[in-house]
Design a protein around this motif. Structure first.
Motif, PDB file in Angstrom:
ATOM      1  N   ARG A   5       0.890  -1.318   0.180  1.00 34.19           N
ATOM      2  CA  ARG A   5      -0.049   0.049  -0.001  1.00 34.19           C
ATOM      3  C   ARG A   5       1.081   1.112  -0.131  1.00 34.19           C
ATOM      4  NH1 ARG A   5      -4.411   0.966  -2.319  1.00 34.19           N
ATOM      5  NH2 ARG A   5      -4.562   3.074  -2.188  1.00 34.19           N
ATOM      6  N   ASP A   6       1.907   1.249   0.689  1.00 30.43           N
ATOM      7  CA  ASP A   6       2.896   2.209   0.989  1.00 30.43           C
ATOM      8  C   ASP A   6       3.621   2.682  -0.652  1.00 30.43           C
ATOM      9  OD1 ASP A   6       2.205   2.924   3.264  1.00 30.43           O
ATOM     10  OD2 ASP A   6       4.214   1.724   4.098  1.00 30.43           O
ATOM     11  N   LEU A   7       4.054   1.427  -1.100  1.00 29.62           N
ATOM     12  CA  LEU A   7       4.551   1.486  -2.606  1.00 29.62           C
ATOM     13  C   LEU A   7       3.691   2.019  -3.483  1.00 29.62           C
ATOM     14  CD1 LEU A   7       6.993   1.098  -4.419  1.00 29.62           C
ATOM     15  CD2 LEU A   7       6.373  -1.143  -4.710  1.00 29.62           C
ATOM     16  N   GLN A   8       2.374   1.685  -3.470  1.00 27.34           N
ATOM     17  CA  GLN A   8       1.078   1.983  -4.325  1.00 27.34           C
ATOM     18  C   GLN A   8       1.034   3.361  -4.272  1.00 27.34           C
ATOM     19  OE1 GLN A   8      -2.306  -0.217  -2.809  1.00 27.34           O
ATOM     20  NE2 GLN A   8      -2.382  -1.276  -4.943  1.00 27.34           N
ATOM     21  N   ASP A   9       0.933   4.132  -3.029  1.00 23.68           N
ATOM     22  CA  ASP A   9       0.911   5.544  -2.834  1.00 23.68           C
ATOM     23  C   ASP A   9       2.134   6.184  -3.004  1.00 23.68           C
ATOM     24  OD1 ASP A   9      -1.602   5.035  -1.746  1.00 23.68           O
ATOM     25  OD2 ASP A   9      -1.096   5.062   0.302  1.00 23.68           O
ATOM     26  N   SER A  10       3.185   5.756  -2.880  1.00 25.92           N
ATOM     27  CA  SER A  10       4.542   6.544  -3.061  1.00 25.92           C
ATOM     28  C   SER A  10       4.698   6.491  -4.753  1.00 25.92           C
ATOM     29  CB  SER A  10       5.726   5.909  -2.325  1.00 25.92           C
ATOM     30  OG  SER A  10       5.887   4.897  -2.876  1.00 25.92           O
ATOM     31  N   ILE A  11       4.365   5.691  -5.524  1.00 24.71           N
ATOM     32  CA  ILE A  11       4.636   5.953  -6.918  1.00 24.71           C
ATOM     33  C   ILE A  11       3.240   6.254  -7.756  1.00 24.71           C
ATOM     34  CG2 ILE A  11       5.974   3.710  -6.933  1.00 24.71           C
ATOM     35  CD1 ILE A  11       3.851   1.978  -8.225  1.00 24.71           C
ATOM     36  N   LYS A  12       2.342   6.587  -7.031  1.00 22.79           N
ATOM     37  CA  LYS A  12       1.034   7.260  -7.822  1.00 22.79           C
ATOM     38  C   LYS A  12       1.619   8.251  -8.536  1.00 22.79           C
ATOM     39  CE  LYS A  12      -3.716   8.599  -7.207  1.00 22.79           C
ATOM     40  NZ  LYS A  12      -4.849   8.888  -6.276  1.00 22.79           N
ATOM     41  N   PRO A  13       1.139   8.854 -10.000  1.00 24.42           N
ATOM     42  CA  PRO A  13       1.519   9.925 -10.621  1.00 24.42           C
ATOM     43  C   PRO A  13       0.950  10.962 -10.029  1.00 24.42           C
ATOM     44  CG  PRO A  13       0.912   8.167 -12.003  1.00 24.42           C
ATOM     45  CD  PRO A  13       0.428   7.524 -10.721  1.00 24.42           C
ATOM     46  N   GLN A  14       1.452  12.183 -10.216  1.00 23.16           N
ATOM     47  CA  GLN A  14       0.926  13.613  -9.608  1.00 23.16           C
ATOM     48  C   GLN A  14       0.862  14.648 -10.843  1.00 23.16           C
ATOM     49  OE1 GLN A  14       4.073  14.252  -6.586  1.00 23.16           O
ATOM     50  NE2 GLN A  14       2.655  13.190  -4.996  1.00 23.16           N
ATOM     51  N   LYS A  15      -0.043  15.559 -10.346  1.00 21.63           N
ATOM     52  CA  LYS A  15      -0.220  16.666 -11.450  1.00 21.63           C
ATOM     53  C   LYS A  15      -0.504  16.220 -12.649  1.00 21.63           C
ATOM     54  CE  LYS A  15       2.298  20.019  -8.753  1.00 21.63           C
ATOM     55  NZ  LYS A  15       3.719  21.014  -8.419  1.00 21.63           N
ATOM     56  N   VAL A  16      -1.291  15.443 -12.986  1.00 22.79           N
ATOM     57  CA  VAL A  16      -1.754  15.042 -14.303  1.00 22.79           C
ATOM     58  C   VAL A  16      -2.489  16.121 -15.176  1.00 22.79           C
ATOM     59  CG1 VAL A  16      -3.172  13.197 -15.583  1.00 22.79           C
ATOM     60  CG2 VAL A  16      -1.945  12.680 -13.501  1.00 22.79           C
ATOM     61  N   GLY A  83      -8.121  12.648 -18.967  1.00 23.62           N
ATOM     62  CA  GLY A  83      -6.828  11.521 -19.099  1.00 23.62           C
ATOM     63  C   GLY A  83      -6.652  10.902 -17.617  1.00 23.62           C
ATOM     64  N   ARG A  84      -6.080  10.027 -17.598  1.00 22.99           N
ATOM     65  CA  ARG A  84      -5.830   9.328 -16.418  1.00 22.99           C
ATOM     66  C   ARG A  84      -4.496   8.499 -16.456  1.00 22.99           C
ATOM     67  NH1 ARG A  84     -10.264   4.805 -14.531  1.00 22.99           N
ATOM     68  NH2 ARG A  84      -9.794   3.313 -15.985  1.00 22.99           N
ATOM     69  N   VAL A  85      -3.677   8.378 -15.456  1.00 16.59           N
ATOM     70  CA  VAL A  85      -2.486   7.610 -15.430  1.00 16.59           C
ATOM     71  C   VAL A  85      -2.257   6.691 -14.151  1.00 16.59           C
ATOM     72  CG1 VAL A  85       0.011   7.892 -15.964  1.00 16.59           C
ATOM     73  CG2 VAL A  85      -1.584   9.780 -16.560  1.00 16.59           C
ATOM     74  N   LYS A  86      -1.760   5.622 -14.384  1.00 18.39           N
ATOM     75  CA  LYS A  86      -1.490   4.882 -13.129  1.00 18.39           C
ATOM     76  C   LYS A  86       0.097   4.570 -13.446  1.00 18.39           C
ATOM     77  CE  LYS A  86      -2.919   0.465 -14.483  1.00 18.39           C
ATOM     78  NZ  LYS A  86      -4.153  -0.770 -14.060  1.00 18.39           N
ATOM     79  N   ALA A  87       0.688   3.998 -12.405  1.00 17.14           N
ATOM     80  CA  ALA A  87       2.132   3.614 -12.255  1.00 17.14           C
ATOM     81  C   ALA A  87       2.310   2.176 -11.789  1.00 17.14           C
ATOM     82  CB  ALA A  87       2.977   4.649 -11.536  1.00 17.14           C
ATOM     83  N   ALA A  88       3.451   1.400 -12.196  1.00 17.08           N
ATOM     84  CA  ALA A  88       3.574   0.253 -11.625  1.00 17.08           C
ATOM     85  C   ALA A  88       5.185   0.150 -11.354  1.00 17.08           C
ATOM     86  CB  ALA A  88       3.378  -0.888 -12.621  1.00 17.08           C
ATOM     87  N   SER A  89       5.707  -0.538 -10.240  1.00 14.97           N
ATOM     88  CA  SER A  89       6.954  -0.585  -9.825  1.00 14.97           C
ATOM     89  C   SER A  89       7.161  -1.892  -8.971  1.00 14.97           C
ATOM     90  CB  SER A  89       7.417   0.628  -9.029  1.00 14.97           C
ATOM     91  OG  SER A  89       8.673   0.614  -8.706  1.00 14.97           O
ATOM     92  N   ALA A  90       8.043  -2.712  -9.675  1.00 11.11           N
ATOM     93  CA  ALA A  90       8.296  -3.909  -8.669  1.00 11.11           C
ATOM     94  C   ALA A  90       6.923  -4.709  -8.680  1.00 11.11           C
ATOM     95  CB  ALA A  90       8.717  -3.602  -7.442  1.00 11.11           C
ATOM     96  N   SER A  94      -0.106   1.642  -8.833  1.00 10.99           N
ATOM     97  CA  SER A  94      -0.577   2.492  -8.116  1.00 10.99           C
ATOM     98  C   SER A  94      -2.116   2.423  -8.677  1.00 10.99           C
ATOM     99  CB  SER A  94      -0.074   3.737  -8.414  1.00 10.99           C
ATOM    100  OG  SER A  94      -0.390   4.206  -9.612  1.00 10.99           O
ATOM    101  N   ASP A  95      -3.032   3.227  -7.879  1.00  8.93           N
ATOM    102  CA  ASP A  95      -4.180   3.789  -8.121  1.00  8.93           C
ATOM    103  C   ASP A  95      -4.098   4.802  -9.639  1.00  8.93           C
ATOM    104  OD1 ASP A  95      -5.650   2.529  -6.296  1.00  8.93           O
ATOM    105  OD2 ASP A  95      -5.352   3.899  -4.949  1.00  8.93           O
ATOM    106  N   TRP A  96      -5.264   5.045 -10.074  1.00 11.09           N
ATOM    107  CA  TRP A  96      -5.384   6.060 -11.141  1.00 11.09           C
ATOM    108  C   TRP A  96      -5.214   7.355 -10.715  1.00 11.09           C
ATOM    109  CZ3 TRP A  96      -4.626   4.661 -16.173  1.00 11.09           C
ATOM    110  CH2 TRP A  96      -5.128   3.287 -16.509  1.00 11.09           C
ATOM    111  N   SER A  97      -4.631   8.469 -11.439  1.00 11.20           N
ATOM    112  CA  SER A  97      -4.490   9.735 -11.131  1.00 11.20           C
ATOM    113  C   SER A  97      -5.187  10.471 -12.448  1.00 11.20           C
ATOM    114  CB  SER A  97      -2.942  10.468 -11.020  1.00 11.20           C
ATOM    115  OG  SER A  97      -2.336   9.822  -9.789  1.00 11.20           O
ATOM    116  N   LEU A  98      -6.127  11.281 -11.954  1.00  7.87           N
ATOM    117  CA  LEU A  98      -7.025  11.775 -13.046  1.00  7.87           C
ATOM    118  C   LEU A  98      -6.734  13.470 -13.117  1.00  7.87           C
ATOM    119  CD1 LEU A  98      -9.685  11.467 -14.559  1.00  7.87           C
ATOM    120  CD2 LEU A  98     -10.983  12.385 -12.603  1.00  7.87           C
ATOM    121  N   SER A  99      -6.677  13.883 -14.575  1.00  3.48           N
ATOM    122  CA  SER A  99      -6.758  15.130 -15.132  1.00  3.48           C
ATOM    123  C   SER A  99      -7.915  15.929 -14.520  1.00  3.48           C
ATOM    124  CB  SER A  99      -6.242  15.147 -16.506  1.00  3.48           C
ATOM    125  OG  SER A  99      -7.584  15.047 -17.223  1.00  3.48           O
TER     126      SER A  99
END
Length: 214
Positions: A5-16, A83-90, A94-99
């Motif tokens: 959950r921490d990783l999900q939150d920490s990689i979630k894209p910002q300022k879309v 538009g929306r963006v999500k990130a993946a790492s390891a 992450s959850d989606w980030s919305l414009s």
């Protein structure tokens, strides 16, 4: 689970957000808080306002860049988009980030006209060309921005090269060919121009300087 959950939150894209110039519209975002997640990849979707299903942008699925070109996907310029963006790492997503909502016609920035100095002899004759959109006519030529807006040209003269800020407005209107008369021989004059959209009360940046000595 908490670590995930921490990783999900920490990689979630910002300022879309959408950036748009002459209807060249791209979605931009910033990496999440965890700048160390080197192997982060991003996934982009978009949709028209009011529709329930999101469309996947194939070219921006699992990319490392923080920008995605959605020019073709937003070609109905009166429509509103998200538009929306999500990130993946390891292996963690992450959850989606919305414009914010984006309407190209209302929000695109218009570029300056192209200025050509044709001739000079106590006067300067200018040829102004409106910026072009990325969209093409059937024959293949790109459609100028004057097809979409009532544009005015603003032409400024800089006749004091020491004082770059001292620009004098010498013309405002729709003409593409403009004559500036009663100028002094032997003086260096520089011209810059802007595009102005009265309906949106919005101006472009200045064009690049064109200088000439009479």
């Amino acid at each position: 689970v908490l670590e995930n959950r921490d990783l999900q939150d920490s990689i979630k894209p910002q300022k879309v957000e959408f950036h748009s110039l002459n209807f060249n519209s791209t979605l931009h975002w910033q990496p999440g808080r965890d700048r160390e997640a080197r192997d982060t990849v991003y996934f982009v979707q978009y949709k028209v306002y009011g529709q329930s299903t999101w469309q996947t942008k194939d070219d921006c699925w699992g990319i490392q860049n923080c920008v995605c070109d959605l020019t073709n996907e937003t070609s109905d310029i009166q429509e509103a988009y998200y538009g929306r963006v999500k990130a993946a790492s390891a292996g963690v997503y992450s959850d989606w980030s919305l414009s914010c909502r984006f309407t190209p016609w209302r929000e695109t920035m218009i570029g300056p006209p192209t200025v050509t100095v044709i001739h000079s002899n106590k006067s300067i004759i200018l040829n102004l060309q409106a910026p072009k959109s990325p969209y093409k006519r059937k024959r293949g030529s790109r459609i100028p921005m004057t097809n979409y807006y009532d544009l005015l040209y603003q032409v400024f003269i800089i006749n004091n090269l020491l004082d770059e800020q001292h620009r004098v407005l010498v013309y405002e209107g729709k003409n593409k060919i403009i004559k500036i008369e009663d100028l002094r021989p032997g003086v260096s004059y520089c011209i810059v121009a802007k595009t102005y959209v009265p309906m949106l009360d919005r101006s472009s940046a200045y064009s690049s300087r064109q200088c000439t000595v009479l």
